[in-house]
Design a protein around this motif. Structure first.
Motif, PDB file in Angstrom:
ATOM      1  N   TYR A 103      -4.124 -13.774 -11.608  1.00 36.36           N
ATOM      2  CA  TYR A 103      -5.286 -13.182 -12.276  1.00 36.36           C
ATOM      3  C   TYR A 103      -6.547 -13.791 -11.690  1.00 36.36           C
ATOM      4  CZ  TYR A 103      -1.448 -12.037 -15.356  1.00 36.36           C
ATOM      5  OH  TYR A 103      -0.246 -11.583 -15.831  1.00 36.36           O
ATOM      6  N   THR A 104      -7.578 -12.985 -11.596  1.00 38.01           N
ATOM      7  CA  THR A 104      -8.810 -13.454 -10.947  1.00 38.01           C
ATOM      8  C   THR A 104     -10.026 -12.771 -11.547  1.00 38.01           C
ATOM      9  OG1 THR A 104      -9.914 -13.743  -8.817  1.00 38.01           O
ATOM     10  CG2 THR A 104      -8.752 -11.669  -9.156  1.00 38.01           C
ATOM     11  N   ARG A 105     -11.173 -13.414 -11.336  1.00 36.46           N
ATOM     12  CA  ARG A 105     -12.467 -12.802 -11.671  1.00 36.46           C
ATOM     13  C   ARG A 105     -13.222 -12.463 -10.386  1.00 36.46           C
ATOM     14  NH1 ARG A 105     -14.306 -11.989 -17.146  1.00 36.46           N
ATOM     15  NH2 ARG A 105     -16.390 -12.616 -16.477  1.00 36.46           N
ATOM     16  N   ALA A 106     -12.640 -12.785  -9.261  1.00 35.22           N
ATOM     17  CA  ALA A 106     -13.270 -12.484  -7.974  1.00 35.22           C
ATOM     18  C   ALA A 106     -12.937 -11.045  -7.597  1.00 35.22           C
ATOM     19  CB  ALA A 106     -12.782 -13.452  -6.904  1.00 35.22           C
ATOM     20  N   GLY A 107     -13.939 -10.169  -7.617  1.00 30.94           N
ATOM     21  CA  GLY A 107     -13.686  -8.745  -7.439  1.00 30.94           C
ATOM     22  C   GLY A 107     -14.046  -8.191  -6.084  1.00 30.94           C
ATOM     23  N   ALA A 108     -13.966  -9.003  -5.051  1.00 33.67           N
ATOM     24  CA  ALA A 108     -14.266  -8.508  -3.702  1.00 33.67           C
ATOM     25  C   ALA A 108     -13.026  -7.809  -3.149  1.00 33.67           C
ATOM     26  CB  ALA A 108     -14.700  -9.656  -2.791  1.00 33.67           C
ATOM     27  N   PHE A 109     -12.904  -6.498  -3.431  1.00 30.85           N
ATOM     28  CA  PHE A 109     -11.721  -5.753  -3.016  1.00 30.85           C
ATOM     29  C   PHE A 109     -12.032  -4.869  -1.812  1.00 30.85           C
ATOM     30  CE2 PHE A 109     -11.078  -6.505  -7.602  1.00 30.85           C
ATOM     31  CZ  PHE A 109      -9.876  -7.181  -7.555  1.00 30.85           C
ATOM     32  N   GLU A 110     -10.980  -4.368  -1.189  1.00 28.74           N
ATOM     33  CA  GLU A 110     -11.090  -3.462  -0.054  1.00 28.74           C
ATOM     34  C   GLU A 110      -9.854  -2.588   0.006  1.00 28.74           C
ATOM     35  OE1 GLU A 110     -11.509  -6.234   3.099  1.00 28.74           O
ATOM     36  OE2 GLU A 110      -9.406  -6.852   3.083  1.00 28.74           O
ATOM     37  N   LEU A 111      -9.876  -1.595   0.868  1.00 19.52           N
ATOM     38  CA  LEU A 111      -8.710  -0.725   1.054  1.00 19.52           C
ATOM     39  C   LEU A 111      -7.928  -1.187   2.272  1.00 19.52           C
ATOM     40  CD1 LEU A 111     -10.228   2.844   0.451  1.00 19.52           C
ATOM     41  CD2 LEU A 111      -8.961   1.430  -1.172  1.00 19.52           C
ATOM     42  N   ASN A 112      -6.594  -1.280   2.123  1.00 23.35           N
ATOM     43  CA  ASN A 112      -5.785  -1.598   3.294  1.00 23.35           C
ATOM     44  C   ASN A 112      -5.432  -0.312   4.042  1.00 23.35           C
ATOM     45  OD1 ASN A 112      -3.721  -0.359   1.876  1.00 23.35           O
ATOM     46  ND2 ASN A 112      -2.527  -2.225   1.525  1.00 23.35           N
ATOM     47  N   LYS A 113      -4.657  -0.419   5.078  1.00 21.50           N
ATOM     48  CA  LYS A 113      -4.359   0.734   5.927  1.00 21.50           C
ATOM     49  C   LYS A 113      -3.591   1.830   5.201  1.00 21.50           C
ATOM     50  CE  LYS A 113      -0.128  -1.358   7.845  1.00 21.50           C
ATOM     51  NZ  LYS A 113       0.783  -0.371   7.286  1.00 21.50           N
ATOM     52  N   ASP A 114      -2.949   1.479   4.102  1.00 21.13           N
ATOM     53  CA  ASP A 114      -2.182   2.462   3.344  1.00 21.13           C
ATOM     54  C   ASP A 114      -2.960   3.045   2.166  1.00 21.13           C
ATOM     55  OD1 ASP A 114       0.151   2.128   4.937  1.00 21.13           O
ATOM     56  OD2 ASP A 114       0.579   0.251   3.859  1.00 21.13           O
ATOM     57  N   GLY A 115      -4.229   2.661   2.041  1.00 21.02           N
ATOM     58  CA  GLY A 115      -5.054   3.203   0.972  1.00 21.02           C
ATOM     59  C   GLY A 115      -4.982   2.445  -0.327  1.00 21.02           C
ATOM     60  N   PHE A 116      -4.291   1.290  -0.386  1.00 24.46           N
ATOM     61  CA  PHE A 116      -4.211   0.506  -1.611  1.00 24.46           C
ATOM     62  C   PHE A 116      -5.442  -0.383  -1.738  1.00 24.46           C
ATOM     63  CE2 PHE A 116       0.251   1.531  -0.868  1.00 24.46           C
ATOM     64  CZ  PHE A 116       0.660   1.910  -2.135  1.00 24.46           C
ATOM     65  N   VAL A 117      -5.842  -0.618  -2.984  1.00 24.88           N
ATOM     66  CA  VAL A 117      -6.966  -1.517  -3.257  1.00 24.88           C
ATOM     67  C   VAL A 117      -6.409  -2.933  -3.326  1.00 24.88           C
ATOM     68  CG1 VAL A 117      -8.856  -2.065  -4.831  1.00 24.88           C
ATOM     69  CG2 VAL A 117      -8.093   0.300  -4.574  1.00 24.88           C
ATOM     70  N   VAL A 118      -6.882  -3.786  -2.418  1.00 25.30           N
ATOM     71  CA  VAL A 118      -6.338  -5.136  -2.323  1.00 25.30           C
ATOM     72  C   VAL A 118      -7.462  -6.158  -2.349  1.00 25.30           C
ATOM     73  CG1 VAL A 118      -4.303  -4.383  -1.031  1.00 25.30           C
ATOM     74  CG2 VAL A 118      -6.370  -5.053   0.206  1.00 25.30           C
ATOM     75  N   SER A 119      -7.080  -7.401  -2.705  1.00 22.22           N
ATOM     76  CA  SER A 119      -8.018  -8.516  -2.677  1.00 22.22           C
ATOM     77  C   SER A 119      -8.123  -9.036  -1.251  1.00 22.22           C
ATOM     78  CB  SER A 119      -7.546  -9.620  -3.617  1.00 22.22           C
ATOM     79  OG  SER A 119      -6.330 -10.194  -3.127  1.00 22.22           O
ATOM     80  N   LYS A 120      -9.013 -10.010  -1.049  1.00 16.59           N
ATOM     81  CA  LYS A 120      -9.180 -10.568   0.290  1.00 16.59           C
ATOM     82  C   LYS A 120      -7.918 -11.274   0.766  1.00 16.59           C
ATOM     83  CE  LYS A 120     -13.401  -9.195   0.724  1.00 16.59           C
ATOM     84  NZ  LYS A 120     -13.754  -8.107   1.682  1.00 16.59           N
ATOM     85  N   SER A 121      -7.068 -11.680  -0.179  1.00 15.18           N
ATOM     86  CA  SER A 121      -5.807 -12.327   0.197  1.00 15.18           C
ATOM     87  C   SER A 121      -4.682 -11.310   0.367  1.00 15.18           C
ATOM     88  CB  SER A 121      -5.426 -13.373  -0.861  1.00 15.18           C
ATOM     89  OG  SER A 121      -5.286 -12.764  -2.136  1.00 15.18           O
ATOM     90  N   GLY A 122      -4.999 -10.016   0.245  1.00 13.80           N
ATOM     91  CA  GLY A 122      -4.001  -8.977   0.478  1.00 13.80           C
ATOM     92  C   GLY A 122      -3.178  -8.611  -0.736  1.00 13.80           C
ATOM     93  N   LYS A 123      -3.533  -9.094  -1.915  1.00 10.56           N
ATOM     94  CA  LYS A 123      -2.769  -8.783  -3.119  1.00 10.56           C
ATOM     95  C   LYS A 123      -3.295  -7.487  -3.737  1.00 10.56           C
ATOM     96  CE  LYS A 123      -1.645 -13.617  -4.029  1.00 10.56           C
ATOM     97  NZ  LYS A 123      -1.740 -14.753  -4.973  1.00 10.56           N
ATOM     98  N   TYR A 124      -2.395  -6.743  -4.371  1.00  9.94           N
ATOM     99  CA  TYR A 124      -2.700  -5.405  -4.876  1.00  9.94           C
ATOM    100  C   TYR A 124      -3.365  -5.466  -6.259  1.00  9.94           C
ATOM    101  CZ  TYR A 124       0.563  -4.048  -1.199  1.00  9.94           C
ATOM    102  OH  TYR A 124       1.191  -3.879   0.013  1.00  9.94           O
ATOM    103  N   LEU A 125      -4.483  -4.762  -6.405  1.00 11.27           N
ATOM    104  CA  LEU A 125      -5.141  -4.649  -7.703  1.00 11.27           C
ATOM    105  C   LEU A 125      -4.290  -3.746  -8.590  1.00 11.27           C
ATOM    106  CD1 LEU A 125      -7.588  -5.096  -9.586  1.00 11.27           C
ATOM    107  CD2 LEU A 125      -8.642  -3.075  -8.530  1.00 11.27           C
ATOM    108  N   GLN A 126      -4.089  -4.164  -9.834  1.00 13.27           N
ATOM    109  CA  GLN A 126      -3.237  -3.435 -10.760  1.00 13.27           C
ATOM    110  C   GLN A 126      -4.065  -2.542 -11.691  1.00 13.27           C
ATOM    111  OE1 GLN A 126       0.515  -4.002 -10.588  1.00 13.27           O
ATOM    112  NE2 GLN A 126      -0.637  -4.352  -8.704  1.00 13.27           N
ATOM    113  N   GLY A 127      -3.494  -1.402 -12.026  1.00  9.99           N
ATOM    114  CA  GLY A 127      -4.170  -0.475 -12.927  1.00  9.99           C
ATOM    115  C   GLY A 127      -3.236   0.640 -13.342  1.00  9.99           C
ATOM    116  N   TYR A 128      -3.776   1.590 -14.097  1.00 10.69           N
ATOM    117  CA  TYR A 128      -2.994   2.722 -14.584  1.00 10.69           C
ATOM    118  C   TYR A 128      -3.170   3.905 -13.639  1.00 10.69           C
ATOM    119  CZ  TYR A 128      -3.381   0.026 -18.932  1.00 10.69           C
ATOM    120  OH  TYR A 128      -3.360  -0.963 -19.877  1.00 10.69           O
ATOM    121  N   GLY A 129      -2.060   4.491 -13.219  1.00 12.35           N
ATOM    122  CA  GLY A 129      -2.141   5.750 -12.495  1.00 12.35           C
ATOM    123  C   GLY A 129      -2.419   6.890 -13.464  1.00 12.35           C
TER     124      GLY A 129
END
Length: 639
Positions: A103-129
């Motif tokens: 869990y984090t409060r650091a919200g600097a996210f980006e899209l990886n090559k597959d279109g997933f929203v990930v953190s700078k460390s490459g972990k996937y942001l979780q949410g509801y589809g």
């Protein structure tokens, strides 16, 4: 001596304090970092048995906790919509794809090559589809899985306009021609899209009904049978139509005023009129007794009411009263001529018109040896009837000449024909009922088929508000009945477009479009992703459309102080913190989401520098304790 150990614990505690303070200072610019604080506790050696006096020297100090400060840091706004900040309580939940959840409060996210929203460390942001209906799906990896927006054909058009009531319909050129602007009152165009995303237009031409009635004449010898608008009407030898058939015809074809259906024996013609508001609305379908088509001869007659009277020289003094205005005609000492009587009437025309505002003109016509008095009424007053009369002395009412008497009809007021054209050329079906007598016609409105052509729009002539559409009336303030446009999608002939003309008016001001909308669009490409305060991840496309792709999940804990630091400004849940409770932003105790913003470190440098000085002094003081104890020990050894 125990003092050596006491001093050593102080040195260790001071060193830990320096380490924590130094770590805070080092991370003063780390996004989402939470400062820590060193907490201390004293050490006392006690025994259950033999603990006599309470005057026991302490054994030093110990670090009881390095507590996290989860106070929110300041929010810094950026130009990147994938930078997210939490305004209030909560944490972003991250998944490393291998079962590890942090869990984090650091919200600097980006899209990886597959279109997933990930953190700078490459972990996937979780949410509801979200499913196709917008319902939330179970928690998972948020992804931008829509790279384009497919086209949508126009299904609904909203059009609201004002037509200038001051426009004079009598100045319109006839007949109506879509390519002749002077033949219609107003025109406007709405763009639409077909099912493949091609842009088209629907042009609306609106023609105000002129104050005229269409007169149809058919040459026929009687007795005869005519089929008019699909209804068989028989005429006897005197030219009298079957009254039952007349009633049927009137109920079948609302355009026909059956009360005027008459036979002219001298000319061998049968004539009838249409209501003024249906002028030029459609062709009359007429067949003779053998079933052959008959093309009637249409002419126009003004919708004004007209009365004509034959004037003669009276045998004695008389008073001719026209619309309540008396005109004295004396036969002595000189018998007047018809010209004298005509001059007297002309001299009183202004008085007649002043007393009868509905009168348009009073005319005396010379007809080779006799005179005819023509009273013409203003079309806007409709059928005057018995409200106006011409009488002689004693109240004897003159009988109007039947063949020159026409009832008034002001039903044209506020009536407009509306035509619709695809791309300005192809006349569209917008709900015009199939003309009576044609294939597909049915008496019941719900069974009536439609065909290409115009429909009627009606405005209340006293208020200017739209009150009828295609023959269906409605009250002011209610939603106008919708028209259905067929054939406006060249790519799919099954597409139907609903046209809503609510709030259209007929005021004495410029003809303008007040509102125009349509729900079709062309194919679009993804141009960006943004987030709403309530967590919705919204994809924006080049065609102006937006689509919700998911909802960010916020995690809260019963005891967030029990979270275990995991590096990269992330924390892991522990038995002390309890399990994460996940909900969308803005619900329960969760804060809201801010897009294009980052939460900065909550380290207060001024406070940390003061703590650094305090830790240094504590270390120096404990070092002095060791030095003093060493001196005492040396003194003892020298005894």
């Amino acid at each position: 001596m125990a003092g050596f150990n006491t001093a050593i614990t102080g040195l260790k505690a001071a060193t830990t304090n320096l380490d924590v303070t130094g770590n805070n200072i080092a991370n003063s610019s780390t996004i989402g970092f939470k400062a820590s604080r060193t907490e201390f506790g004293d050490i006392y050696a006690t025994a259950v048995v033999g603990a006599g006096s309470s005057n026991v020297a302490g054994s030093g100090v110990t670090v009881t906790d390095i507590a996290q400060n989860f106070q929110a840091g300041t929010t810094e706004f950026t130009n990147n919509n994938l930078d997210l900040a939490i305004n209030g309580s909560g944490f972003f939940q991250l998944d490393d794809g291998q079962g590890g959840v942090t869990y984090t409060r650091a919200g600097a996210f980006e899209l990886n090559k597959d279109g997933f929203v990930v953190s700078k460390s490459g972990k996937y942001l979780q949410g509801y589809g979200l499913d196709s209906q917008g319902n939330r799906l179970p928690i998972g990896n948020l992804a931008v899985d829509q790279k384009e927006s497919p086209p949508q054909a126009t299904n609904n058009i909203g059009l609201s306009f004002n037509i200038n009531d001051a426009a004079d319909p009598t100045l319109l050129s006839t007949p109506y021609d879509k390519d002749v602007p002077s033949s219609f009152t107003y025109s406007t165009t709405v763009r639409t899209f077909d099912s493949l995303g091609n842009e088209n237009t629907v042009k609306y031409n609106i023609v105000e009904q002129r104050p005229v009635r269409d007169v149809y004449t058919v040459s026929a010898a009687v007795p005869t049978n005519l089929t008019i608008s699909g209804v068989n009407v028989s005429f006897d030898a005197a030219g009298t139509p079957d009254p039952v058939a007349l009633d049927t015809l009137k109920s079948t074809d609302k355009r026909i005023d059956t009360t005027t259906l008459a036979y002219n024996a001298a000319e061998g013609t049968i004539s009838f009129e249409t209501y003024a508001k249906y002028s030029s609305y459609g062709d009359m379908l007429i067949n003779d007794a053998g079933g052959a088509d008959i093309t009637p001869e249409p002419t126009e007659r003004d919708a004004n009411e007209n009365y004509s009277y034959t004037l003669a020289v009276p045998a004695a003094d008389t008073t001719l009263t026209i619309g309540g205005v008396p005109i004295e005609i004396a036969t002595s000492p000189t018998v007047p001529t018809l010209n004298d009587i005509a001059d007297q009437i002309r001299a009183r025309e202004t008085d007649i018109k002043d007393r009868n505002p509905n009168v348009e003109s009073v005319t005396v016509v010379d007809e080779a040896g006799s005179f005819r008095l023509d009273i013409r009424f203003k079309a806007d007053y409709g059928n005057i009837g018995s409200e106006f009369s011409v009488s002689e002395t004693g109240g004897t009412v003159l009988t109007a000449i039947p063949e020159r008497t026409y009832e008034g009809d002001n039903s044209y007021r506020g009536q407009y024909q509306m035509f619709a054209y695809l791309n300005g050329t192809e006349l569209l079906d917008i709900g015009k009922s199939v003309d009576p007598g044609e294939s597909g016609f049915a008496i019941k409105p719900q069974d009536t088929l439609s065909e290409v052509g115009s429909v009627m729009l009606g405005f209340d002539p006293t208020t200017g508000f739209l009150n009828s559409v295609n023959g269906t009336t409605f009250s002011r303030g209610a939603t106008a009945p919708q028209l259905t446009i067929k054939g406006a999608d060249p790519a799919n002939t099954e597409t139907l477009i609903n046209l809503d003309l609510s709030n259209s008016t007929q005021f004495a001001s410029a003809s303008i479009v007040k509102a125009s909308s349509q729900d079709g669009y062309t194919k679009g490409d993804l141009i960006g992703v943004s987030f709403a305060e309530t967590g919705e991840m919204v994809a924006a496309f080049s065609n102006g459309q937006k689509q919700n792709l998911g909802v960010v999940a916020f995690a809260t804990f019963e005891n967030q102080s029990g979270l275990q630091p995991a590096g990269d400004t992330e924390w892991g849940a522990t038995l002390t913190s309890g399990n994460a409770v996940l909900n969308p932003p803005g619900t329960g105790l969760n804060g809201s989401l801010r897009s294009a913003a980052l939460e900065q470190s909550n380290v207060d440098l001024s406070t940390e520098l003061v703590r650094l000085i305090e830790a240094q002094r504590n270390f120096q003081a404990n070092s002095k304790t060791l030095e003093t104890l060493n001196t005492v020990t040396q003194a003892i050894l020298q005894i």
